[in-house]
Design an enzyme around this catalytic site. Structure first.
Site, PDB file in Angstrom:
ATOM      1  N   LYS A 129       0.920  -1.184   0.078  1.00  0.00           N
ATOM      2  CA  LYS A 129      -0.043   0.108   0.076  1.00  0.00           C
ATOM      3  C   LYS A 129       0.988   1.262   0.014  1.00  0.00           C
ATOM      4  O   LYS A 129       1.989   1.120   0.433  1.00  0.00           O
ATOM      5  CB  LYS A 129      -0.983   0.151   1.145  1.00  0.00           C
ATOM      6  CG  LYS A 129      -2.165   0.831   1.092  1.00  0.00           C
ATOM      7  CD  LYS A 129      -3.377   0.158   0.341  1.00  0.00           C
ATOM      8  CE  LYS A 129      -4.621   1.082   0.239  1.00  0.00           C
ATOM      9  NZ  LYS A 129      -5.486   0.575  -0.315  1.00  0.00           N
ATOM     10  N   ASP A 169      -7.167   4.506  -4.316  1.00  0.00           N
ATOM     11  CA  ASP A 169      -7.477   4.381  -3.072  1.00  0.00           C
ATOM     12  C   ASP A 169      -8.266   5.817  -2.730  1.00  0.00           C
ATOM     13  O   ASP A 169      -8.432   6.527  -3.736  1.00  0.00           O
ATOM     14  CB  ASP A 169      -6.436   4.058  -2.019  1.00  0.00           C
ATOM     15  CG  ASP A 169      -7.104   3.691  -0.515  1.00  0.00           C
ATOM     16  OD1 ASP A 169      -7.755   2.634  -0.589  1.00  0.00           O
ATOM     17  OD2 ASP A 169      -7.341   4.366   0.350  1.00  0.00           O
TER      18      ASP A 169
HETATM   19  P1  NDP Z   1     -12.862   8.053  -2.465  1.00  0.00           P
HETATM   20  O1  NDP Z   1     -11.840   9.004  -2.281  1.00  0.00           O
HETATM   21  O2  NDP Z   1     -13.382   7.613  -3.776  1.00  0.00           O
HETATM   22  O3  NDP Z   1     -14.110   8.405  -1.612  1.00  0.00           O
HETATM   23  C1  NDP Z   1     -14.091   8.333  -0.189  1.00  0.00           C
HETATM   24  C2  NDP Z   1     -15.437   8.869   0.457  1.00  0.00           C
HETATM   25  O4  NDP Z   1     -15.399   8.775   1.676  1.00  0.00           O
HETATM   26  C3  NDP Z   1     -15.917  10.275   0.199  1.00  0.00           C
HETATM   27  O5  NDP Z   1     -17.135  10.508  -0.055  1.00  0.00           O
HETATM   28  C4  NDP Z   1     -15.186  10.954   1.228  1.00  0.00           C
HETATM   29  O6  NDP Z   1     -15.850  12.316   1.627  1.00  0.00           O
HETATM   30  C5  NDP Z   1     -15.541  10.073   2.236  1.00  0.00           C
HETATM   31  N1  NDP Z   1     -14.869  10.294   3.635  1.00  0.00           N
HETATM   32  C6  NDP Z   1     -13.562  10.229   3.680  1.00  0.00           C
HETATM   33  N2  NDP Z   1     -13.082  10.368   4.870  1.00  0.00           N
HETATM   34  C7  NDP Z   1     -14.381  10.523   5.529  1.00  0.00           C
HETATM   35  C8  NDP Z   1     -14.660  11.127   6.981  1.00  0.00           C
HETATM   36  N3  NDP Z   1     -13.583  10.966   7.945  1.00  0.00           N
HETATM   37  N4  NDP Z   1     -16.009  10.920   7.161  1.00  0.00           N
HETATM   38  C9  NDP Z   1     -16.868  10.558   6.490  1.00  0.00           C
HETATM   39  N5  NDP Z   1     -16.867  10.372   5.247  1.00  0.00           N
HETATM   40  C10 NDP Z   1     -15.529  10.430   4.812  1.00  0.00           C
HETATM   41  O7  NDP Z   1     -12.363   6.461  -1.817  1.00  0.00           O
HETATM   42  P2  NDP Z   1     -12.802   5.115  -2.110  1.00  0.00           P
HETATM   43  O8  NDP Z   1     -14.149   5.216  -2.394  1.00  0.00           O
HETATM   44  O9  NDP Z   1     -11.867   4.497  -3.128  1.00  0.00           O
HETATM   45  O10 NDP Z   1     -12.453   4.475  -0.863  1.00  0.00           O
HETATM   46  C11 NDP Z   1     -13.262   4.504   0.327  1.00  0.00           C
HETATM   47  C12 NDP Z   1     -12.783   3.328   1.113  1.00  0.00           C
HETATM   48  O11 NDP Z   1     -12.889   2.046   0.395  1.00  0.00           O
HETATM   49  C13 NDP Z   1     -11.587   3.295   1.713  1.00  0.00           C
HETATM   50  O12 NDP Z   1     -11.446   2.950   3.024  1.00  0.00           O
HETATM   51  C14 NDP Z   1     -10.687   2.658   0.772  1.00  0.00           C
HETATM   52  O13 NDP Z   1      -9.450   2.062   1.630  1.00  0.00           O
HETATM   53  C15 NDP Z   1     -11.503   1.452   0.523  1.00  0.00           C
HETATM   54  N6  NDP Z   1     -11.356   0.668  -0.480  1.00  0.00           N
HETATM   55  C16 NDP Z   1     -11.327   1.126  -1.703  1.00  0.00           C
HETATM   56  C17 NDP Z   1     -10.943   0.374  -2.847  1.00  0.00           C
HETATM   57  C18 NDP Z   1     -11.144   1.000  -4.269  1.00  0.00           C
HETATM   58  O14 NDP Z   1     -11.078   0.209  -5.176  1.00  0.00           O
HETATM   59  N7  NDP Z   1     -11.038   2.284  -4.427  1.00  0.00           N
HETATM   60  C19 NDP Z   1     -10.602  -0.921  -2.900  1.00  0.00           C
HETATM   61  C20 NDP Z   1     -10.815  -1.457  -1.442  1.00  0.00           C
HETATM   62  C21 NDP Z   1     -11.191  -0.710  -0.278  1.00  0.00           C
HETATM   63  P3  NDP Z   1     -15.083  13.783   1.394  1.00  0.00           P
HETATM   64  O15 NDP Z   1     -15.219  13.531  -0.410  1.00  0.00           O
HETATM   65  O16 NDP Z   1     -16.002  14.600   1.837  1.00  0.00           O
HETATM   66  O17 NDP Z   1     -13.711  13.516   1.554  1.00  0.00           O
END
Ligand code: NDP
Length: 449
Positions: A129, A169
């Site tokens: 990672k 991510d």
């Molecule tokens: P994105 O950046 O696309 O989206 C993240 C989302 O979570 C945004 O809506 C963001 O809001 C919100 N967010 C972040 N921090 C907080 C917080 N402290 N409180 C509330 N909302 C929050 O990321 P991903 O969708 O790619 O990833 C989301 C999760 O999934 C992570 O844990 C990642 O590690 C996991 N994951 C992702 C994979 C992938 O293929 N993308 C694969 C496996 C796991 P805002 O825009 O306001 O920051």
């Protein structure tokens, strides 16, 4: 925290002592070790021969300076990370996160989880990672490009399609992968498609990779419900986040007959009882890069912005935390149980605190950990690598079918392993034990390296 087996307690104490201040990494290690009591009781050599101790120590940790010029010509400095955790099963594989909260402890927790998740997919990929404390929010495209180019100018020497293959991510989507791949190609003078995944379809990407993590979570939930003689049809679902994982989880829930009634971002949450309007959400979040309040405004009636509390206060049958680590704590778990939740599946990595997991177990709520439920993203990344290696590209339908099959296999493997080790129905125990034994046995076979 649950007590550890006598053989594992000193291993954990050592991890804490050797990695001071890395709270999330300690939590991730503890969560895995909690499940391994019955394994080391049968096979104490995993501790005696220091297999577990080696697993908790990354093979390589890279930390580097990322200098770049902002639009006003000022020099900015960020810190870059890549933790190459374990390559017993294949090249290091795992995403890059760009978020101001990123530090070594976050990257190590994510890399550690990734080892077991990747093993569960049944595909030949090791765990790693990376990321940076760079915050893309409010930055222009040109700034994001200059940052990505500087980041890759240092990282490229550690990558390769047979060595280490990053993906996206939080904060790293198609735009960032494009800039990173462009710089890698320029520096190395090689069109090495398999060195990064999450690429655009026109330049080596795979169908379904964008959708894979969110779709995969919902395929997993579908299998959990089916195992209990139920289905998603008519279920009320709450999703946290509105990023990549959340959006495609919402899409698949709607396709399978459920209704997502709330979602969020870091600025708040929205309740939309008629069901989230996904096309509108995509425009607001992906095209306009707006906030969740902008969705409410654009929806023009029906949807309301949560006035207090969190998205977990909204009553539902199924909850899918898809935002970030430790976003669902004990208070949130109590609210969900009070609201009638029956299934919780982690789309994000470690979004549920240990106290909340315990509470779900006590309340009889079925709980699927991220390393099983969100493995669809990395599994489809591995399918992208397969297509790159054979210079092929598969159809959407075929790739989605492969993803569904992989999620179903992970589901069944978790249940069978939990049963074998005397913890029937525990997806967490099944995922940890199945992932661990596969990697540990490969490490034993490869000798002390
Ligand atoms: P994105 O950046 O696309 O989206 C993240 C989302 O979570 C945004 O809506 C963001 O809001 C919100 N967010 C972040 N921090 C907080 C917080 N402290 N409180 C509330 N909302 C929050 O990321 P991903 O969708 O790619 O990833 C989301 C999760 O999934 C992570 O844990 C990642 O590690 C996991 N994951 C992702 C994979 C992938 O293929 N993308 C694969 C496996 C796991 P805002 O825009 O306001 O920051």
């Amino acid at each position: 925290m649950t007590e550890l087996h006598d053989l594992l307690r000193p291993v954990f104490d050592d991890v804490v002592a050797r990695n001071p201040g890395e709270r999330e990494f300690h939590q991730a290690v503890h969560e895995v070790l909690e499940s391994l009591g019955p394994v080391v009781a049968k096979r104490p050599e995993y501790v005696d021969a220091a297999v577990i101790q080696r697993l908790c120590e990354p093979e390589r940790q890279i930390i580097f300076r990322v200098p770049w010029l902002d639009d006003r010509g000022r020099t900015q400095v960020n810190r870059g990370f890549r933790v190459e955790f374990n390559s017993a099963l294949g090249p290091y594989k795992g995403g890059l996160r760009f978020h101001p909260s990123v530090y070594l402890g976050i990257v190590k927790f994510l890399g550690f989880e990734q080892i077991f998740k990747n093993a569960l997919t049944g595909l030949p990929i090791g765990g790693g990672k990376g990321g940076s404390d760079f915050d893309p929010k409010g930055r222009s495209d040109a700034e994001v490009m200059r940052f990505c180019q500087s980041f890759m100018t240092e990282l490229y020497r550690h990558l390769g399609e047979h060595t280490d293959v990053p993906a996206g991510d939080i904060g790293v989507g198609g735009r960032e992968i494009g800039y990173l791949f462009g710089q890698y190609k320029r520096i190395t003078n090689r069109y090495e498609s398999g060195v990064l995944t999450g690429k655009g379809l026109a330049w080596g990407g795979s169908q379904v990779r964008t959708e894979a993590t969110g779709y995969g979570v919902v395929f997993f939930v579908d299998r959990m419900l089916a195992a209990a003689g139920d289905s998603l049809e008519g279920k009320r679902v709450v999703v946290s986040g509105s990023g990549n994982v959340a959006i495609y989880a919402i899409e698949k829930v709607h396709q399978l007959g459920g209704r997502v009634v709330a979602c969020s971002d870091s600025s708040g949450y929205v309740v939309d009882d008629a069901g989230i309007d996904l096309e509108l959400l995509k425009v607001v979040k992906n095209e306009q890069r707006g906030r969740i309040a902008d969705y409410v405004e654009a929806r023009g009636g029906g949807a309301v912005l949560g006035a207090s509390g969190s998205v977990w206060d909204v009553a539902c049958d199924v909850a899918l935390p898809c935002a970030t680590q430790n976003e669902l704590d004990e208070a949130a778990a109590k609210a969900l149980v009070g609201g009638g939740v029956r299934v919780v599946a982690e789309g994000a990595n470690m979004p549920t605190t240990p106290g909340a997991v315990r509470l779900f177990a006590e309340a009889g709520v079925q709980f699927a950990p991220g390393k099983a439920a969100n493995a669809g993203g990395v599994a489809t990344s591995a399918l992208e690598m397969q297509q790159n290696a054979s210079r092929d590209s598969w159809s959407f339908e075929y790739t989605e079918g492969r993803l569904a099959g992989i999620m179903s296999d992970i589901h069944d493997r978790c249940l069978a392993t939990a049963e074998e080790y005397g913890q029937p129905g525990s997806y967490a125990a099944g995922a940890n034990i199945a992932g661990f034994t596969q990697v540990a046995d490969a490490m034993v076979a490869l000798g002390v390296v």
